[in-house]
Motif scaffolding. Structure first.
Motif, PDB file in Angstrom:
ATOM      1  N   ILE A  28       0.852  -1.186   0.000  1.00  0.00           N
ATOM      2  CA  ILE A  28       0.000   0.000   0.000  1.00  0.00           C
ATOM      3  C   ILE A  28       0.888   1.235   0.000  1.00  0.00           C
ATOM      4  CG2 ILE A  28      -1.764   1.294   1.226  1.00  0.00           C
ATOM      5  CD1 ILE A  28      -2.958  -1.288   2.171  1.00  0.00           C
ATOM      6  N   GLU A  29       0.760   2.039  -1.040  1.00  0.00           N
ATOM      7  CA  GLU A  29       1.621   3.196  -1.255  1.00  0.00           C
ATOM      8  C   GLU A  29       1.412   4.262  -0.185  1.00  0.00           C
ATOM      9  OE1 GLU A  29       4.410   4.977  -2.113  1.00  0.00           O
ATOM     10  OE2 GLU A  29       4.070   4.004  -4.053  1.00  0.00           O
ATOM     11  N   GLN A  30       2.505   4.698   0.440  1.00  0.00           N
ATOM     12  CA  GLN A  30       2.415   5.766   1.426  1.00  0.00           C
ATOM     13  C   GLN A  30       3.346   6.932   1.104  1.00  0.00           C
ATOM     14  OE1 GLN A  30       3.764   4.694   5.348  1.00  0.00           O
ATOM     15  NE2 GLN A  30       5.672   3.768   4.627  1.00  0.00           N
ATOM     16  N   CYS A  31       4.072   6.848  -0.008  1.00  0.00           N
ATOM     17  CA  CYS A  31       5.071   7.866  -0.333  1.00  0.00           C
ATOM     18  C   CYS A  31       4.726   8.681  -1.575  1.00  0.00           C
ATOM     19  CB  CYS A  31       6.448   7.215  -0.513  1.00  0.00           C
ATOM     20  SG  CYS A  31       7.045   6.357   0.959  1.00  0.00           S
ATOM     21  N   SER A 138      -1.386 -10.035   3.476  1.00  0.00           N
ATOM     22  CA  SER A 138      -0.033  -9.697   3.924  1.00  0.00           C
ATOM     23  C   SER A 138       0.315  -8.325   3.346  1.00  0.00           C
ATOM     24  CB  SER A 138       0.960 -10.754   3.440  1.00  0.00           C
ATOM     25  OG  SER A 138       2.283 -10.393   3.772  1.00  0.00           O
ATOM     26  N   VAL A 139       0.353  -7.296   4.198  1.00  0.00           N
ATOM     27  CA  VAL A 139       0.489  -5.910   3.743  1.00  0.00           C
ATOM     28  C   VAL A 139       1.812  -5.312   4.199  1.00  0.00           C
ATOM     29  CG1 VAL A 139      -0.498  -3.586   3.866  1.00  0.00           C
ATOM     30  CG2 VAL A 139      -2.013  -5.581   3.765  1.00  0.00           C
ATOM     31  N   THR A 140       2.479  -4.622   3.285  1.00  0.00           N
ATOM     32  CA  THR A 140       3.683  -3.861   3.611  1.00  0.00           C
ATOM     33  C   THR A 140       3.532  -2.451   3.051  1.00  0.00           C
ATOM     34  OG1 THR A 140       4.817  -4.581   1.592  1.00  0.00           O
ATOM     35  CG2 THR A 140       5.160  -5.913   3.580  1.00  0.00           C
ATOM     36  N   PHE A 141       4.412  -1.544   3.504  1.00  0.00           N
ATOM     37  CA  PHE A 141       4.362  -0.151   3.097  1.00  0.00           C
ATOM     38  C   PHE A 141       5.753   0.281   2.642  1.00  0.00           C
ATOM     39  CE2 PHE A 141       1.462  -0.985   6.605  1.00  0.00           C
ATOM     40  CZ  PHE A 141       0.242  -0.654   6.041  1.00  0.00           C
ATOM     41  N   PRO A 142       5.890   0.785   1.406  1.00  0.00           N
ATOM     42  CA  PRO A 142       7.219   1.172   0.916  1.00  0.00           C
ATOM     43  C   PRO A 142       7.774   2.367   1.691  1.00  0.00           C
ATOM     44  CG  PRO A 142       5.523   1.949  -0.574  1.00  0.00           C
ATOM     45  CD  PRO A 142       4.829   1.083   0.428  1.00  0.00           C
ATOM     46  N   ARG A 143       9.082   2.433   1.783  1.00  0.00           N
ATOM     47  CA  ARG A 143       9.736   3.536   2.489  1.00  0.00           C
ATOM     48  C   ARG A 143      10.105   4.682   1.570  1.00  0.00           C
ATOM     49  NH1 ARG A 143      13.840   0.576   6.830  1.00  0.00           N
ATOM     50  NH2 ARG A 143      12.217  -0.593   7.954  1.00  0.00           N
TER      51      ARG A 143
END
Length: 214
Positions: A28-31, A138-143
């Protein structure tokens, strides 16, 4: 593809939640920069008068020195008493749906508590909806922001950040969204790809069968 890349959503559409059920890693895009007129701060519900878009008013916060404004920096505005208006619209639209009374206590708190950041608000909503739908993606968030993801290789991703949009037809490469019971179907016909709450309030615990790959 080994992963699917999604934008954040406010009570996102069925198409978005189907991506969570494909058994892949979800990013999930946060940037990214905030984009107007998208599901990032908008959902669409079915009312007696047809589809209705509910939009969360936002304002930009001041990011730390040397950093650009990202979706994580976008704050929720209190302009226009929107929480009250959104909840009243949802009650009016779905009060007579088969499962509204069953789920209303899980969702009402999102319209009573104030959240500062849109991204955190959306993630809290997603977490509760995943519990109600009985899915565990399974969710991750890019830095950092990546404009283009490769089509193959270990870092490959199905980039859906700009393909799941209100003005674009639902992506049916996997399967079209199958019709289900809707309160106002006799008046307006079946309305596809509405907010996930339309499916949840109308189909209850059977909603998962419209999300998982057939």
């Amino acid at each position: 593809m080994s992963a699917v890349l999604l934008s954040t959503t406010y009570f996102g559409p069925i198409q978005w939640y189907r991506k969570l059920c494909q058994g892949r890693q979800v990013i999930i895009e946060q940037c990214e920069s905030f984009q107007k007129q998208t599901y990032r701060n908008r959902c669409v519900i079915a009312t007696a008068n047809g589809p209705l878009a509910l939009t969360v008013p936002v304002e930009r916060s001041t990011p730390p020195a040397g950093q650009g404004t990202t979706i994580r920096d976008v704050c929720i505005s209190d302009h226009g008493n929107w929480r009250h208006l959104h909840w009243n619209a949802i009650v009016s639209a779905y009060g007579d749906s088969p499962f509204f009374e069953y789920y209303q206590d899980d969702l009402r708190p999102f319209f009573e508590r104030r959240w500062k950041y849109l991204f955190d608000f959306n993630e809290a909503i997603r977490d509760v909806l995943c519990q109600l739908l009985d899915i565990s993606p399974s969710v991750t968030f890019p830095r950092q922001y990546v404009r283009h993801y490769p089509a193959d290789g270990p870092d490959a991703a199905d980039d859906c950040r700009d393909t799941i949009r209100p003005k674009l037809p639902p992506d049916d490469r996997d399967a079209p969204i199958r019709p289900y019971y809707q309160v106002y179907a006799r008046r307006h016909g079946f309305l596809p790809n509405l907010s996930i709450i339309d499916l949840l309030f109308n189909m209850g615990n059977e909603s998962i069968f419209w999300l998982i790959p057939q």
